[in-house]
Design a protein around this motif. Structure first.
Motif, PDB file in Angstrom:
ATOM      1  N   GLN A  42      30.103 -25.249  -5.226  1.00  0.00           N
ATOM      2  CA  GLN A  42      30.528 -25.762  -3.927  1.00  0.00           C
ATOM      3  C   GLN A  42      29.363 -26.631  -3.466  1.00  0.00           C
ATOM      4  O   GLN A  42      28.314 -26.113  -3.130  1.00  0.00           O
ATOM      5  CB  GLN A  42      30.709 -24.628  -2.921  1.00  0.00           C
ATOM      6  N   TYR A  43      29.586 -27.928  -3.476  1.00  0.00           N
ATOM      7  CA  TYR A  43      28.438 -28.803  -3.226  1.00  0.00           C
ATOM      8  C   TYR A  43      27.795 -28.567  -1.861  1.00  0.00           C
ATOM      9  O   TYR A  43      26.626 -28.840  -1.669  1.00  0.00           O
ATOM     10  CB  TYR A  43      28.830 -30.284  -3.384  1.00  0.00           C
ATOM     11  N   ASN A  44      28.555 -28.036  -0.928  1.00  0.00           N
ATOM     12  CA  ASN A  44      27.987 -27.790   0.396  1.00  0.00           C
ATOM     13  C   ASN A  44      27.121 -26.542   0.448  1.00  0.00           C
ATOM     14  O   ASN A  44      26.255 -26.427   1.301  1.00  0.00           O
ATOM     15  CB  ASN A  44      29.103 -27.625   1.423  1.00  0.00           C
ATOM     16  N   TYR A  45      27.398 -25.595  -0.441  1.00  0.00           N
ATOM     17  CA  TYR A  45      26.760 -24.292  -0.296  1.00  0.00           C
ATOM     18  C   TYR A  45      25.868 -23.922  -1.466  1.00  0.00           C
ATOM     19  O   TYR A  45      25.036 -23.035  -1.348  1.00  0.00           O
ATOM     20  CB  TYR A  45      27.825 -23.207  -0.095  1.00  0.00           C
ATOM     21  N   ALA A  55      23.000 -23.358  -3.849  1.00  0.00           N
ATOM     22  CA  ALA A  55      21.541 -23.385  -3.700  1.00  0.00           C
ATOM     23  C   ALA A  55      21.128 -23.808  -2.289  1.00  0.00           C
ATOM     24  O   ALA A  55      20.141 -24.495  -2.099  1.00  0.00           O
ATOM     25  CB  ALA A  55      20.910 -24.321  -4.723  1.00  0.00           C
ATOM     26  N   GLU A  72      28.502 -17.647  -4.695  1.00  0.00           N
ATOM     27  CA  GLU A  72      27.444 -16.841  -5.310  1.00  0.00           C
ATOM     28  C   GLU A  72      26.964 -15.757  -4.374  1.00  0.00           C
ATOM     29  O   GLU A  72      26.647 -14.651  -4.810  1.00  0.00           O
ATOM     30  CB  GLU A  72      26.212 -17.689  -5.616  1.00  0.00           C
ATOM     31  N   SER A 118      29.936 -18.843   0.728  1.00  0.00           N
ATOM     32  CA  SER A 118      29.443 -19.206  -0.600  1.00  0.00           C
ATOM     33  C   SER A 118      29.865 -18.202  -1.662  1.00  0.00           C
ATOM     34  O   SER A 118      29.786 -16.985  -1.484  1.00  0.00           O
ATOM     35  CB  SER A 118      27.916 -19.323  -0.572  1.00  0.00           C
TER      36      SER A 118
END
Lengths: 322, 413
Positions: free
Chosen positions: B253-256, B258, A198, A196
């Motif tokens: 990144q829609y998978n990751y 939040a 972030e 990820s």
């Protein structure tokens, strides 16, 4: 009732079309293609397109496709169905590598050959005739070799790891940790950011806040490299070709290669999703009675600020921005 | 002195503050550099404050905003929304797609659209919960599963990357203001919700419905509408969080994006001393809980905990904090403190009515809160319950004036 009739009619027409197609030319090779979820990532999307375009009717294949919807059970059910439908080859990118014993058994009984692509699968050798995979360890080694050749005065590395336990993470991490041990490189921080962007930004920020010295960031995918760079930018630390910190990413998405071309990053190692042509070639070879390698590693390159060109960026077929 | 201690112990915020204090104390003892704050220029030449404390406040912003919505949903529906992470992905996808597709779309328009979409999905959850009476966790399971694929469908599976001065100002710093902007957005939301709770009946109604659906209906509230509104409010929170997330790195990144944030938001509510089965709530507690969780994460990062052990460490810390919060431990300390004997019977009840906050007189102690069964369905008991114990977070304002109204007859929502 009416609906049923229409459906029946449509089915008949469809069958008719499929039924007549092979008689028009040479016999098509019947294949069951089982892929992961096309929505999983940009990488998977490119992979799905590569597979379906390479295993096309024009290329001599009659392919039925199924997607996992992220569940291996769906893949196993589809595999059983394809075997019952009498396919000659099963081409699979499994959600998980284990638990395929029943499929292997049915395939063996029906004389179906299995080819795994992109991910490894556990099946007996007589059923699994070939696998095409990315050599994640070789990818890591390419980055490490490049880093060594760079002959930096010191090696203080922030190692941002992918989702722990994944094939890509394990092997790309192993390449760096072993090299660091051999060559006495200092791993300032070794943290997972679970692919990820972030999280990677947070990891690098924490290192900066701790006032630790570093001059290399080894991020195990492009997104984490981008997150790391965002943290550097926020703290006024320069990076890339002319900067203080060397940036290494993996996967070589198009947007990431643009960063290398612009000199913001130093190196991006490719993880090639285009397995289609390779699988098509393996099947043609098997049909021709040739012997094929059990494991074929797909060709992958690394691009640094010296070797990258606009043509390379334009030639990418995956990882688009929009 | 003893009195002061007693009052402190009774304050529902006492334990959440202690939890946050413990985390900070650990850092003070092991690594005093944790509290250092420095100022530097970023790569675009703007001044910015940096340091672990700033990182805690900065990175907690999203969680704080979601904790606000989660507290309201928990209070009114007695359940939790587990779809927030997936909905952030959806709203983020909408914002990103809007900004990427046509150049020249102002950020405000894109964000408004994102918020509207998020509120629509919140309304979808709200309808399932309020009208169809489905348990919140089951109802929101639908979007929990489907949200990220929907986001991928919105962006076409691509990852547009936006560079935009407005986004940069929101995700990093506004030129000339060295404090990261997400901190201000979170502070604004916190201020806004406190004013709302102070001057409107949003919180009061949520608690009334959460304590007893039936009793709330008898006094003229519409439990359906009240629950529905909380989910729409959560939608707005989700939209704002998506905006911050998109701004931070200029992409999603829609998978990751939040990922697992819903669990942290629920945990924040629990760490704030709130009962997850609804009813009375402390918004301040939830917000402190949210900062505590980020403080733990940042502490673990600052101490370079190995990746494979990260979750385990976090779990251990959280177990300790949750046990400190448990009624058994609280009760133990209360008895040790030799408070008045009536208190020992004041374990939080089924509806999570916390032991009485400071300011609640002896009258409150005798109130129906101590009773084991507030769901008895009597309007009188509800209004008595609400009027007898003005909670700190509600403020004295609306309560005295409303109590007679609640008792007397229907009140419009």
């Amino acid at each position: 009732m009416k609906f049923k009739l229409v459906f029946l009619l449509a089915a008949l027409v469809a069958f008719g079309l499929v039924g007549t197609a092979p008689s028009m030319g040479q016999d098509l090779i019947k294949i069951g293609l089982i892929n992961a979820d096309p929505n999983e990532s940009g990488y998977r999307k490119a992979n799905v397109e590569s597979m379906t375009s390479a295993l096309s009717k024009e290329n001599g294949f009659d392919v039925s496709v199924a997607y996992s919807e992220r569940k291996v059970e769906n893949q196993i059910a589809a595999a059983q169905q394809f075997i019952n439908e009498g396919v000659k080859y099963l081409v699979i990118s499994p959600e998980v590598s284990t638990g395929w014993d029943s499929v292997a058994q049915s395939a063996k009984e029906a004389g179906v050959k299995v080819i795994a692509f992109d991910r490894v699968i556990e099946m007996p050798d007589d059923v699994l005739v070939a696998s095409t995979v990315s050599d994640m360890r070789a990818e890591g080694d390419k980055a490490v070799k490049w880093l060594e050749d760079k002959k930096l005065p010191a090696y203080n590395i922030i190692h941002i790891q992918g989702q722990m336990g994944t094939d890509a993470q394990v092997k790309r991490s192993a390449a760096l940790t072993e090299a660091a041990k051999d060559k006495g490189w200092n791993l300032v921080a070794q943290q997972t950011a679970s692919w990820s962007e972030e999280d990677a930004k947070q990891v690098v920020q924490a290192v900066i806040d701790a006032k630790k010295e570093f001059n290399v960031i080894y991020a195990e995918n492009d997104n984490m490299a981008a997150g790391a760079v965002a943290a550097l930018d926020a703290n006024g630390i320069t990076h890339g070709k002319t900067g203080d910190v060397v940036i290494i990413g993996f996967d070589a998405n198009q947007w990431a290669l643009k960063e290398v071309l612009a000199g913001n990053w130093n190196l991006d190692v490719e993880c090639n999703p285009l397995h289609g042509p390779l699988v098509a070639q393996i099947i043609k070879d098997l049909e021709a009675g040739k012997k094929v390698d059990k494991v074929r590693y797909i060709e992958e390159q690394a691009f640094d600020t010296d070797t990258i060109t606009q043509a390379v960026v334009d030639g990418r077929t995956y990882g688009f921005e929009n | 002195m003893k009195n002061l201690m007693k009052n402190l112990m009774k304050n529902p915020l006492f334990v959440p503050v202690i939890c946050l204090g413990l985390v900070l104390l650990f850092n003070l003892l092991t690594n005093a550099g944790f509290f250092e704050i420095s100022i530097k220029r970023n790569n675009v030449g703007n001044w910015i404050l940096a340091g672990n404390l700033i990182s805690v406040f900065n990175n907690a912003s999203e969680l704080v905003i979601l904790a606000i919505g989660m507290t309201l949903i928990t209070s009114a529906s007695g359940g939790q929304d587990i779809s927030v992470g997936a909905c952030v992905a959806i709203a983020g996808g909408v914002i990103l797609k809007t900004l990427a597709s046509k150049s020249g779309v102002p950020v405000v328009a894109a964000v408004s659209l994102g918020c509207l979409v998020a509120m629509a999905f919140g309304a979808f959850n709200g309808i399932l919960v309020s009208i169809f009476n489905i348990q919140p966790m089951v109802a929101t399971l639908i979007l929990f599963t489907a949200g990220r694929p929907i986001s991928s469908w919105i962006t076409g599976g691509l990852s547009p990357r936006i560079t935009n001065s407005v986004l940069d100002a929101v995700g990093n710093v506004i030129p000339g203001v060295p404090v990261p902007t997400p901190i201000f957005i979170a502070a604004f939301c916190v201020g806004f919700i406190f004013l709302t709770l102070r001057f409107t009946n949003l919180g009061l109604y949520a608690q009334a419905v959460g304590i007893s659906d039936k009793a709330a209906r008898l006094v003229g509230l519409s439990p359906r509408l009240v629950k529905f509104i909380q989910f729409v409010v959560m939608g707005l929170c989700v939209g704002l969080v998506a905006f911050i997330k998109v701004s931070r790195v200029g992409s999603i990144q829609y998978n990751y994006i939040a990922k697992d944030i819903e669990m942290d938001a629920i945990l924040a509510v629990a760490l704030g001393g709130n009962s997850l089965s609804g009813g009375r709530f402390s918004m301040t507690g939830s917000i402190i809980g949210a900062y505590t969780i980020q403080a733990i994460t940042t502490t673990l990062l600052a101490n370079s905990v190995p990746s494979d052990a990260l979750s385990a460490y976090k779990a251990v810390v959280i177990i300790i904090l949750v046990v400190i919060q448990s009624p058994v431990v609280k009760d133990f300390w209360r008895r040790r403190g030799k408070t008045d004997p009536g208190d020992s019977s004041l374990n939080p009840t089924k509806n999570g009515l916390p032991p009485h906050p400071q300011g609640a007189g002896p009258k409150a102690n005798a109130g129906p809160n101590a009773g084991p069964n507030p769901a008895s369905g009597s309007a009188a008991s509800l209004s008595a319950s609400l009027s007898a114990s003005p909670a700190a977070n509600l403020g004295p304002g609306p309560l005295p004036s409303l109590a007679p109204a609640l008792g007397a007859g229907p009140v419009g929502t």
